[in-house]
Design a protein around this motif. Structure first.
Motif, mmCIF file in Angstrom:
data_model
loop_
_atom_site.group_PDB
_atom_site.id
_atom_site.type_symbol
_atom_site.label_atom_id
_atom_site.label_comp_id
_atom_site.label_asym_id
_atom_site.label_seq_id
_atom_site.Cartn_x
_atom_site.Cartn_y
_atom_site.Cartn_z
ATOM 1 N N ILE A 20 -33.423 1.103 4.525
ATOM 2 C CA ILE A 20 -34.850 1.062 4.867
ATOM 3 C C ILE A 20 -35.123 -0.095 5.820
ATOM 4 N N GLN A 21 -34.523 -1.239 5.554
ATOM 5 C CA GLN A 21 -34.692 -2.401 6.432
ATOM 6 C C GLN A 21 -34.231 -2.077 7.856
ATOM 7 N N ALA A 22 -33.102 -1.391 7.972
ATOM 8 C CA ALA A 22 -32.549 -1.063 9.289
ATOM 9 C C ALA A 22 -33.335 0.061 9.976
ATOM 10 N N SER A 23 -33.742 1.050 9.220
ATOM 11 C CA SER A 23 -34.397 2.234 9.776
ATOM 12 C C SER A 23 -35.882 2.014 10.064
ATOM 13 N N ARG A 24 -36.533 1.242 9.214
ATOM 14 C CA ARG A 24 -37.977 1.001 9.305
ATOM 15 C C ARG A 24 -38.763 2.317 9.379
ATOM 16 N N PRO A 25 -38.623 3.167 8.351
ATOM 17 C CA PRO A 25 -39.343 4.449 8.371
ATOM 18 C C PRO A 25 -40.842 4.261 8.157
ATOM 19 N N ASP A 26 -41.579 5.306 8.473
ATOM 20 C CA ASP A 26 -43.018 5.328 8.240
ATOM 21 C C ASP A 26 -43.330 5.765 6.810
ATOM 22 N N VAL A 27 -42.401 6.527 6.213
ATOM 23 C CA VAL A 27 -42.570 7.089 4.873
ATOM 24 C C VAL A 27 -41.195 7.129 4.205
ATOM 25 N N ILE A 48 -45.052 0.697 3.134
ATOM 26 C CA ILE A 48 -44.498 2.012 3.475
ATOM 27 C C ILE A 48 -44.817 2.976 2.335
ATOM 28 N N PRO A 49 -45.557 4.058 2.609
ATOM 29 C CA PRO A 49 -45.845 5.038 1.558
ATOM 30 C C PRO A 49 -44.547 5.606 0.982
ATOM 31 N N LEU A 50 -44.502 5.704 -0.351
ATOM 32 C CA LEU A 50 -43.312 6.173 -1.045
ATOM 33 C C LEU A 50 -43.699 7.313 -1.980
ATOM 34 N N TYR A 51 -43.023 8.438 -1.854
ATOM 35 C CA TYR A 51 -43.266 9.605 -2.695
ATOM 36 C C TYR A 51 -41.987 9.911 -3.454
ATOM 37 N N ALA A 52 -42.122 10.174 -4.767
ATOM 38 C CA ALA A 52 -40.940 10.443 -5.587
ATOM 39 C C ALA A 52 -41.199 11.600 -6.544
ATOM 40 N N VAL A 53 -40.149 12.341 -6.821
ATOM 41 C CA VAL A 53 -40.168 13.373 -7.862
ATOM 42 C C VAL A 53 -39.089 13.018 -8.879
ATOM 43 N N ARG A 54 -39.264 13.505 -10.091
ATOM 44 C CA ARG A 54 -38.272 13.174 -11.114
ATOM 45 C C ARG A 54 -37.169 14.223 -11.159
ATOM 46 N N GLY A 55 -36.006 13.752 -11.567
ATOM 47 C CA GLY A 55 -34.846 14.630 -11.682
ATOM 48 C C GLY A 55 -34.438 14.824 -13.128
ATOM 49 N N ASN A 56 -33.289 15.424 -13.328
ATOM 50 C CA ASN A 56 -32.819 15.724 -14.679
ATOM 51 C C ASN A 56 -32.409 14.478 -15.465
ATOM 52 N N CYS A 57 -32.216 13.345 -14.813
ATOM 53 C CA CYS A 57 -31.878 12.092 -15.499
ATOM 54 C C CYS A 57 -33.088 11.178 -15.672
ATOM 55 N N ASP A 58 -34.269 11.648 -15.327
ATOM 56 C CA ASP A 58 -35.489 10.848 -15.398
ATOM 57 C C ASP A 58 -36.320 11.257 -16.612
#
Length: 159
Positions: A20-27, A48-58
């Motif tokens: 993330i530091q290297a890429s500097r994304p918008d999202v 930086i806006p962050l969107y997450a979904v849960r997986g089978n280990c969450d």
């Protein structure tokens, strides 16, 4: 608009933070396994806006199993993939995302980087950010002047 996409980090956050530091994304998208790995990302990059979904280990995660959102005119369907049987095939996942009108469906779970264009929709798996094998993530460039058009580049972490 640039989007960094991670999945299956399984407690390994250092390389995601470096990416993330290297890429500097918008999202930033995190596609599950392990959602709590987003906490250090949110702390390090609060703007930086962050969107997450849960997986089978969450197991105790508050995140939804599916997110449908539009960014830069592109409609994204985000899921971990385990509820769609992605280890056996992508038909159910693609069919569901297509019915929702997605331009791109993003999933994880298989730990394998994948990208194809299927029935007018991008189908993308960034791979696994925290597996013991080949570790990868995806960088998406969304063309805001042409909604639904994007470029996916898989990036690989150093071993």
């Amino acid at each position: 608009m640039k989007i960094a996409v991670f999945s299956d980090s399984h407690g390994q956050t250092r390389d995601m933070l470096r990416a993330i530091q290297a890429s500097r994304p918008d999202v930033i998208f995190h596609l599950g396994d392990v959602c709590r790995d987003t906490a250090p990302i949110g702390q390090a990059f609060p703007d930086i806006p962050l969107y997450a979904v849960r997986g089978n280990c969450d197991f105790a995660a508050r995140e939804e199993t599916v997110l449908f959102l539009t960014l830069g005119g592109t409609r994204f369907f985000l899921t971990h993939g385990h509820l769609y049987g992605v280890k056996s095939g992508l038909y159910d996942l693609i069919d569901t995302a297509k019915k929702r009108g997605a331009d791109a469906v993003l999933f994880g779970h298989t730990h394998r980087a994948h990208m194809r264009f299927d029935r007018g929709m991008y189908v993308i798996n960034p791979g696994a950010a925290g597996s013991s094998g080949v570790r990868s993530w995806a960088e998406l460039d969304v063309n805001e002047k042409e909604p639904g058009a994007l470029v996916c580049t898989h990036r690989f972490f150093e071993s």
